[in-house]
Design a protein around this motif. Structure first.
Motif: not given
Length: 71
Positions: A13-15, A18-21, A28-29, A56-62
């Motif tokens: 959920c957190r990732v 953060c990715f969406a923002k 949804d996307a 933050a690391y996982l978001v950067e990977e995404l």
């Protein structure tokens, strides 16, 4: 090592939020992208203890995966 499923869901959920923002996506996307991503597969399968990495690391990977998909 396996992660507690409830804690893992909270991390997802957190990732995703953060990715969406960061990418200017709807939740949804971002959710759809996350659950079809290699990052999710690695976390789910317990590869390299990806679940232990920071949000933050996982978001950067995404973000990197998303940019590679757009090329």
């Amino acid at each position: 090592m396996t992660a507690n499923p409830i804690l893992l869901q909270k991390k997802y959920c957190r990732v995703i939020e953060c990715f969406a923002k960061q990418q200017g996506l709807s939740l949804d996307a971002a959710l759809s992208f996350f659950y079809h991503s290699e990052v999710y597969q690695l976390i789910r399968d317990g590869v390299s203890d990806m679940h232990c990495m920071s949000d933050a690391y996982l978001v950067e990977e995404l973000v990197q995966e998303d940019s590679q998909n757009k090329e």
